[in-house]
Design a protein around this motif. Sequence first.
Motif, PDB file in Angstrom:
ATOM      1  N   ASP A  49       0.884  -1.531  -0.504  1.00 28.69           N
ATOM      2  CA  ASP A  49       0.257  -0.452  -0.242  1.00 28.69           C
ATOM      3  C   ASP A  49       0.552   1.078  -0.178  1.00 28.69           C
ATOM      4  O   ASP A  49       0.383   2.220  -0.616  1.00 28.69           O
ATOM      5  CB  ASP A  49      -1.060   0.079   0.780  1.00 28.69           C
ATOM      6  CG  ASP A  49      -2.078   1.157   1.384  1.00 28.69           C
ATOM      7  OD1 ASP A  49      -2.821   1.392   0.909  1.00 28.69           O
ATOM      8  OD2 ASP A  49      -1.393   2.019   1.656  1.00 28.69           O
ATOM      9  N   ASN A  50       2.249   1.409   0.755  1.00 28.76           N
ATOM     10  CA  ASN A  50       2.276   2.667   1.572  1.00 28.76           C
ATOM     11  C   ASN A  50       3.684   2.603  -0.347  1.00 28.76           C
ATOM     12  O   ASN A  50       3.904   3.951  -0.303  1.00 28.76           O
ATOM     13  CB  ASN A  50       3.567   2.621   2.213  1.00 28.76           C
ATOM     14  CG  ASN A  50       3.511   2.320   3.244  1.00 28.76           C
ATOM     15  OD1 ASN A  50       2.426   2.891   4.330  1.00 28.76           O
ATOM     16  ND2 ASN A  50       4.026   1.732   4.724  1.00 28.76           N
ATOM     17  N   LEU A  51       3.836   1.599  -0.752  1.00 25.44           N
ATOM     18  CA  LEU A  51       4.587   1.730  -2.286  1.00 25.44           C
ATOM     19  C   LEU A  51       3.845   2.121  -3.927  1.00 25.44           C
ATOM     20  O   LEU A  51       4.536   2.932  -4.408  1.00 25.44           O
ATOM     21  CB  LEU A  51       5.683   0.498  -2.551  1.00 25.44           C
ATOM     22  CG  LEU A  51       6.337   0.027  -3.969  1.00 25.44           C
ATOM     23  CD1 LEU A  51       7.696   1.612  -4.075  1.00 25.44           C
ATOM     24  CD2 LEU A  51       6.548  -1.059  -3.868  1.00 25.44           C
ATOM     25  N   ALA A  52       2.270   1.597  -2.991  1.00 18.08           N
ATOM     26  CA  ALA A  52       2.056   1.809  -4.252  1.00 18.08           C
ATOM     27  C   ALA A  52       1.596   3.355  -4.593  1.00 18.08           C
ATOM     28  O   ALA A  52       1.336   4.216  -5.319  1.00 18.08           O
ATOM     29  CB  ALA A  52       0.178   1.259  -4.258  1.00 18.08           C
ATOM     30  N   ARG A  53       1.403   3.719  -2.952  1.00 19.40           N
ATOM     31  CA  ARG A  53       0.579   5.094  -2.907  1.00 19.40           C
ATOM     32  C   ARG A  53       2.475   6.377  -3.370  1.00 19.40           C
ATOM     33  O   ARG A  53       2.321   7.066  -4.058  1.00 19.40           O
ATOM     34  CB  ARG A  53       0.871   5.414  -1.545  1.00 19.40           C
ATOM     35  CG  ARG A  53      -1.202   4.893  -1.144  1.00 19.40           C
ATOM     36  CD  ARG A  53      -1.567   5.475   0.154  1.00 19.40           C
ATOM     37  NE  ARG A  53      -2.720   4.929   0.475  1.00 19.40           N
ATOM     38  CZ  ARG A  53      -3.006   5.106   0.937  1.00 19.40           C
ATOM     39  NH1 ARG A  53      -3.719   6.206  -0.062  1.00 19.40           N
ATOM     40  NH2 ARG A  53      -4.619   4.419   1.016  1.00 19.40           N
ATOM     41  N   GLU A  54       3.386   5.761  -3.139  1.00 22.78           N
ATOM     42  CA  GLU A  54       4.638   6.787  -3.733  1.00 22.78           C
ATOM     43  C   GLU A  54       4.163   6.535  -4.970  1.00 22.78           C
ATOM     44  O   GLU A  54       5.544   7.387  -5.889  1.00 22.78           O
ATOM     45  CB  GLU A  54       5.471   6.095  -2.558  1.00 22.78           C
ATOM     46  CG  GLU A  54       7.295   7.075  -3.327  1.00 22.78           C
ATOM     47  CD  GLU A  54       8.661   5.517  -2.659  1.00 22.78           C
ATOM     48  OE1 GLU A  54       8.892   5.521  -3.540  1.00 22.78           O
ATOM     49  OE2 GLU A  54       7.979   4.949  -1.119  1.00 22.78           O
ATOM     50  N   LEU A  55       4.304   5.402  -5.470  1.00 20.09           N
ATOM     51  CA  LEU A  55       4.442   5.457  -6.892  1.00 20.09           C
ATOM     52  C   LEU A  55       3.201   6.232  -7.956  1.00 20.09           C
ATOM     53  O   LEU A  55       3.869   6.722  -8.820  1.00 20.09           O
ATOM     54  CB  LEU A  55       4.410   3.658  -7.565  1.00 20.09           C
ATOM     55  CG  LEU A  55       4.894   3.249  -6.992  1.00 20.09           C
ATOM     56  CD1 LEU A  55       5.267   1.593  -7.538  1.00 20.09           C
ATOM     57  CD2 LEU A  55       6.704   3.631  -7.698  1.00 20.09           C
ATOM     58  N   LEU A  56       2.153   5.896  -7.338  1.00 23.09           N
ATOM     59  CA  LEU A  56       1.288   7.311  -7.673  1.00 23.09           C
ATOM     60  C   LEU A  56       1.545   8.109  -7.968  1.00 23.09           C
ATOM     61  O   LEU A  56       1.474   8.940  -8.681  1.00 23.09           O
ATOM     62  CB  LEU A  56      -0.591   7.506  -7.331  1.00 23.09           C
ATOM     63  CG  LEU A  56      -1.337   7.527  -7.511  1.00 23.09           C
ATOM     64  CD1 LEU A  56      -1.322   7.896  -8.982  1.00 23.09           C
ATOM     65  CD2 LEU A  56      -2.126   7.161  -6.831  1.00 23.09           C
TER      66      LEU A  56
END
Length: 292
Positions: free
Chosen positions: A8-15
């Motif tokens: 979840d944290n990585l996906a938010r960062e990538l978005l």
Amino acid sequence: MLTDAEIDNLARELLTSAVNQVLEWDPHFFHEIHEMENSELIPVYGATLNESYGSFLCEYMPLATIKKLVVECEQVFDEFAALMANKPTLSDQAKKTISEHLSRGRDVAIKGMAKSTALHLIAFFESRLFDTVVEAVEDCKLIAGAQIAVTLAVQLNEITPGAVAVDARAEIKEAAERVANKKRKFLQEHIDKLPHLITERGPGAPPKSQIKREREREDYSAKVEAAYRRLRLEIGKTPTKTSIAKELGEGGTNPRTGSDSSLTAFGNKLRRLKVDYDAIAEKVEVELNNNS
């Protein structure tokens, strides 16, 4: 494996990174960008298409998609690592070196893969919306043509039953090929600059991926082993290669000449798939002798 929280944290960062990267390229690329209370970004795509295709306004919530991409990148990496660790053409030392290298760089590689895919998703989502509208119009044109043809066929068949049947197979095939060609060109244009990567097929059958070839080799090895064991137990002695070939349905007898191609076909397939028949036979014999 990444935990749900890490994904979840990585996906938010990538978005966030992908949206900002696209804005650096073109500050006016998005119609607007919403931000949720939890800082999740919602890009809004809007445009008017040429040639009277109309306009669209699309609010896209891609966080869940990017989470899925992160998971898929993990699976792709691990499958590739497993393939390299079992690659028959590499020496044991080379396999060990590659395995250690991939293991050390796993997290960095997965994050890099996920970053590229997230950026691609955000940057080219609008072009996919364009294609959706254009293809919808093309599909409607096909349906319109089918409608008028069917209407005429119904009227004629009322006069002479069975006189007309509408064949739309060519039109459907043409539509499918148009979409496939567009997809092929799109993918080739986006990855053909990467080194050591083949994006266009030459003459002959399309090449298989390393993973697919390895799976095919493993599957056939298992079939050969099962056939050898079955015949060995049935006849009580070492089966011939020809009997194994016939058991597996390889080759056959030419009805005109009477020649049997089973052994030749079997040998060719073993070489093509790089299956070690002698090793399989030895494994089964050792196993049966130990159990006797």
